[in-house]
Design a protein around this motif. Structure first.
Motif, short mmCIF file in Angstrom:
data_model
loop_
_atom_site.label_atom_id
_atom_site.label_comp_id
_atom_site.label_asym_id
_atom_site.label_seq_id
_atom_site.Cartn_x
_atom_site.Cartn_y
_atom_site.Cartn_z
N THR A 94 0.83 -1.21 0.00
CA THR A 94 0.00 0.00 0.00
C THR A 94 0.86 1.25 0.00
N MET A 95 1.90 1.26 0.85
CA MET A 95 2.78 2.44 0.95
C MET A 95 3.56 2.66 -0.35
N THR A 96 4.12 1.57 -0.91
CA THR A 96 4.90 1.72 -2.14
C THR A 96 4.02 2.10 -3.32
N ASP A 97 2.78 1.60 -3.33
CA ASP A 97 1.85 1.97 -4.40
C ASP A 97 1.49 3.45 -4.33
N LYS A 98 1.31 3.96 -3.11
CA LYS A 98 1.01 5.40 -2.95
C LYS A 98 2.15 6.25 -3.50
N LEU A 99 3.39 5.85 -3.18
CA LEU A 99 4.54 6.60 -3.68
C LEU A 99 4.63 6.50 -5.20
N ARG A 100 4.36 5.28 -5.73
CA ARG A 100 4.41 5.08 -7.18
C ARG A 100 3.39 5.97 -7.89
N TYR A 101 2.16 5.98 -7.39
CA TYR A 101 1.12 6.80 -8.02
C TYR A 101 1.46 8.28 -7.96
N LYS A 102 2.06 8.69 -6.84
CA LYS A 102 2.41 10.10 -6.68
C LYS A 102 3.49 10.51 -7.69
N ILE A 103 4.53 9.66 -7.82
CA ILE A 103 5.61 9.95 -8.78
C ILE A 103 5.07 9.97 -10.20
N ARG A 104 4.26 8.97 -10.55
CA ARG A 104 3.71 8.90 -11.91
C ARG A 104 2.82 10.10 -12.21
N ALA A 105 2.04 10.54 -11.21
CA ALA A 105 1.15 11.68 -11.42
C ALA A 105 1.94 12.92 -11.80
N VAL A 106 3.09 13.11 -11.14
CA VAL A 106 3.94 14.27 -11.46
C VAL A 106 4.54 14.12 -12.85
N LEU A 107 5.07 12.93 -13.17
CA LEU A 107 5.72 12.71 -14.46
C LEU A 107 4.76 12.82 -15.62
N GLU A 108 3.51 12.43 -15.42
CA GLU A 108 2.51 12.45 -16.50
C GLU A 108 1.72 13.75 -16.55
N SER A 109 1.94 14.62 -15.57
CA SER A 109 1.19 15.86 -15.50
C SER A 109 1.61 16.84 -16.61
N GLU A 110 0.64 17.50 -17.17
CA GLU A 110 0.91 18.51 -18.20
C GLU A 110 1.22 19.87 -17.58
N THR A 111 0.92 20.02 -16.30
CA THR A 111 1.13 21.30 -15.63
C THR A 111 2.36 21.31 -14.73
N ALA A 112 2.92 20.12 -14.42
CA ALA A 112 4.11 20.06 -13.56
C ALA A 112 5.30 20.71 -14.26
N THR A 113 6.11 21.42 -13.52
CA THR A 113 7.28 22.07 -14.09
C THR A 113 8.39 21.04 -14.31
N THR A 114 9.39 21.43 -15.09
CA THR A 114 10.53 20.55 -15.32
C THR A 114 11.25 20.22 -14.02
N ASP A 115 11.39 21.22 -13.14
CA ASP A 115 12.05 21.00 -11.85
C ASP A 115 11.27 20.01 -10.99
N GLU A 116 9.93 20.09 -11.01
CA GLU A 116 9.11 19.16 -10.23
C GLU A 116 9.26 17.74 -10.75
N LYS A 117 9.34 17.59 -12.07
CA LYS A 117 9.51 16.26 -12.66
C LYS A 117 10.89 15.71 -12.34
N ARG A 118 11.91 16.56 -12.37
CA ARG A 118 13.26 16.11 -12.03
C ARG A 118 13.34 15.68 -10.57
N GLU A 119 12.67 16.41 -9.68
CA GLU A 119 12.67 16.05 -8.26
C GLU A 119 12.01 14.69 -8.06
N ALA A 120 10.92 14.44 -8.80
CA ALA A 120 10.24 13.15 -8.72
C ALA A 120 11.14 12.03 -9.21
N LEU A 121 11.88 12.27 -10.28
CA LEU A 121 12.80 11.27 -10.83
C LEU A 121 13.92 10.96 -9.85
N GLN A 122 14.44 12.00 -9.20
CA GLN A 122 15.57 11.81 -8.29
C GLN A 122 15.19 11.04 -7.04
#
Length: 204
Positions: A139-167
């Motif tokens: 459950t915990m790892t799925d929550k983190l996965r969904y959160k990271i994916r939401a940022v990476l797939e977002s059309e409004t997230a900034t490049t810096d926000e996507k890089r932070e999610a990747l890191q």
């Protein structure tokens, strides 16, 4: 910081050049063995990261991750350490809340950070209260996965926000000839190769 030359092993740095009114950003190692455009890196890494967090690849990594966490938890009594971690997180939340209170407008980044810390704190409290189980870890790892994916797939997230999610889970990106990338990440079991033409996956 994450980019490494696949030929010499050196860290790669960005070279900015202006030509005909355009700014071109290219990553090179110090020996200029390989050069790759910044926008190419961003697109490939995001696509590969989403792939890693999807379907069968995620399931395989999560299975191994669950086994590792359960074994480590059973080998040591982690309740005391977890309680200390909770106290540290609560202090961070308090400091961020005070920072928001001091400002007339709450910065979006601070509000988002507080929400992340509260989620992490609540998960830790649940573990201390009820113990750890495979279901809770999933459950915990799925929550983190969904959160990271939401940022990476977002059309409004900034490049810096996507890089932070990747890191948060990518450790190193090795740039190979032909604009291929070997992505080393914190998920157990697999590394990811991306590029044009698209590479496959290989076991670590």
């Amino acid at each position: 910081r994450l980019l490494v030359c696949g030929i010499c092993g050196e860290r790669m740095h960005m070279d900015r050049r202006k030509a005909k009114g355009h700014i071109y950003e290219t990553y090179y190692c110090n020996s200029y063995h390989i050069g790759v455009r910044k926008e190419s890196i961003d697109d490939l890494v995001i696509d590969a990261a989403i792939d890693l967090l999807s379907g069968e690849k995620w399931q395989q990594s999560q299975d191994l991750l669950v086994d590792e966490i359960v074994k480590e938890w059973k080998a040591e009594n982690n309740d005391a350490v977890t309680k200390m971690d909770i106290e540290v997180i609560e202090k961070k939340i308090m400091n961020l809340t005070e920072a928001i209170a001091a400002a007339e407008i709450a910065p979006k980044a601070l509000v988002t950070k507080i929400a992340e810390l509260e989620l992490q704190r609540d998960a830790m409290k649940e573990v201390v209260q009820d113990g750890i189980s495979e279901e809770k870890i999933r459950t915990m790892t799925d929550k983190l996965r969904y959160k990271i994916r939401a940022v990476l797939e977002s059309e409004t997230a900034t490049t810096d926000e996507k890089r932070e999610a990747l890191q948060s889970f990518i450790l190193e990106i090795v740039v190979l000839p032909g604009c291929k990338l070997a992505i080393k990440h914190g998920l157990p079991g697999y590394s990811q190769v991306a590029g044009k033409p698209r590479g496959g996956q290989k076991r670590i």
